[in-house]
Design an enzyme around this catalytic site. Structure first.
Site, PDB file in Angstrom:
ATOM      1  N   ALA A 254       0.838  -1.197   0.000  1.00 37.21           N
ATOM      2  CA  ALA A 254       0.000   0.000   0.000  1.00 37.21           C
ATOM      3  C   ALA A 254       0.871   1.244   0.000  1.00 37.21           C
ATOM      4  CB  ALA A 254      -0.924   0.018   1.218  1.00 37.21           C
ATOM      5  N   ASP A 255       0.407   2.255  -0.682  1.00 34.23           N
ATOM      6  CA  ASP A 255       1.053   3.558  -0.624  1.00 34.23           C
ATOM      7  C   ASP A 255       0.358   4.466   0.381  1.00 34.23           C
ATOM      8  OD1 ASP A 255       3.184   4.249  -3.036  1.00 34.23           O
ATOM      9  OD2 ASP A 255       1.940   2.508  -3.420  1.00 34.23           O
ATOM     10  N   ARG A 256      -0.918   4.208   0.622  1.00 38.40           N
ATOM     11  CA  ARG A 256      -1.652   4.964   1.645  1.00 38.40           C
ATOM     12  C   ARG A 256      -2.908   4.180   2.015  1.00 38.40           C
ATOM     13  NH1 ARG A 256      -2.003  10.977   2.753  1.00 38.40           N
ATOM     14  NH2 ARG A 256      -0.381  11.120   1.158  1.00 38.40           N
TER      15      ARG A 256
END
EC number: 5.3.1.23
Length: 384
Positions: A254-256
């Site tokens: 995940a990036d965010r």
């Protein structure tokens, strides 16, 4: 042995130039915050944890160089303003990844607190920054190993109820040593399964249009001799439908992650989550707590980076049979000239499609109300 994509020793920083992978493994020096910014923007380094580490360490290298050259101000206020300005600059290199902004915010708070101390000097502030930057590298590796252990345990416990002691898993993009300080998040879970002799096979998507799966994840899997198969993104549905493959879980990074569990990750993640739900396959997000952004309530608030059309219409690589120590990259056009292109780098997977979020503190599943609740993960941090 896992790859070491980030080397930091004696105040010198080197990173593997991922634009040359998997054909040539070359370390390039990062000597300043500007070098760090360009390395992130040009995707010579990528992966949410890795870009945060490289950004912070790039400024550490620059600060040490200024200090060594005798050009450092004795004023902590002046040095503090310089550091904060550089941190804000570094955040602009990759706005979608929360780890970078989170790291910059934490270091800015540290700088602000340090400058308020009566005995604070420019030299003491730089020393404090360097110490925290080095600890960040150490902690990320430890966190990834914990993520791997928790994730592998969760998957194997559920596989055991189906009479399985070995599992097949599918992953997307690159979330291994090349995307972190080492070991990896989603790929760290797969590494842990492999270490336990519980991995039958890992399938990795090529991850168009930047091909991180084909170039980077496949590179790591071959390096570590894991049983692995590369597929195109559009083959995932057929793979999940095949009884012989029996995929137990899809594990992504995940990036965010928003407060409600909505997750921004590499484009194509959302599609995999939809497929997982239809085929009854567990869909897991593996990410450190620094990726969970409690200030972003839902995925609708996440800014999605859009990249150049050329990433879709062309492909880069050396001509077959011409890979050597000196890499000569060629650009090949794939699409009709003049076609319009939409190229979002990320998409947002709704929390409703996610079965669990694996962190370094444990696995978070939805509560009885059907929602994710992450606050308990941060209670230890708040009290420590």
């Amino acid at each position: 042995m896992s790859l070491q994509a980030i080397k930091y020793f004696d105040n010198q920083l080197q990173i593997i130039d991922q634009l040359q992978l998997p054909f040539v493994t070359e370390y390039i020096p990062i000597r300043s915050a500007q070098d760090g910014w360009y390395a992130i923007k040009e995707m010579r380094v990528r992966g949410a944890p890795a870009i945060a580490i490289v950004a912070i360490l790039s400024l550490a290298v620059e600060l040490n160089e200024i200090h060594t050259a005798g050009k450092l101000s004795s004023s902590s206020e002046e040095v503090g303003l310089f550091i904060i300005e550089k941190l804000h600059y570094l955040v602009t290199s990759r706005p979608t990844a929360v780890n970078l902004a989170d790291a910059a915010r934490k270091f800015e708070n540290m700088v602000t607190e340090h400058t308020r101390a009566q005995d604070s000097t420019g030299q003491s502030l730089v020393a404090a920054y360097l110490k925290e930057a080095e600890l960040m590298l150490v902690h990320d590796l430890s966190d990834n190993q914990n993520i791997g252990e928790y994730g592998a345990k969760w998957i194997l416990e559920r596989a055991a109820t189906q009479g399985q002691n070995k599992v097949n898993v599918l992953t997307h993009c690159n979330t291994g040593s090349l995307a972190t300080a080492g070991y990896g998040t989603a790929l760290g879970v797969i590494r842990s399964l492999h270490a336990k002799n519980a991995l039958n096979r890992v399938y990795c998507t090529e991850t168009r249009p930047y091909n991180q799966g084909a170039r980077l994840t496949a590179y790591e899997l071959v390096h570590e001799k894991m049983p692995a198969t590369l597929i195109t993104d559009s083959m995932a549905a057929s793979l999940l439908a095949k009884s012989h493959s029996k995929v137990s879980a899809i594990v992504v990074g995940a990036d965010r992650v928003a407060a409600n569990g909505d997750t921004a990750n590499k484009i194509g993640t959302y599609a995999l989550a939809v497929l997982a739900k239809y085929h009854g396959v567990k869909f897991l997000v593996a990410a450190p707590r620094t990726t969970i952004d409690r200030g972003t309530l839902t995925g609708t608030e996440i800014v999605i980076e859009e990249r150049a059309p050329s990433e879709v219409t062309t492909i880069k690589g050396p001509l077959q049979g011409r890979v050597g120590d000196t890499l000569q990259m060629e650009t090949i056009q794939l699409a009709a000239t003049g076609i319009d292109v939409w190229n979002p780098a990320f998409d947002v997977t709704p929390a409703a499609l996610i079965d669990a979020v694996i962190t370094e503190k444990g696995v978070v599943e939805k509560g009885s109300d059907g929602f994710f609740h992450f606050d308990a993960l941060f209670e230890e941090s708040a009290s420590s």
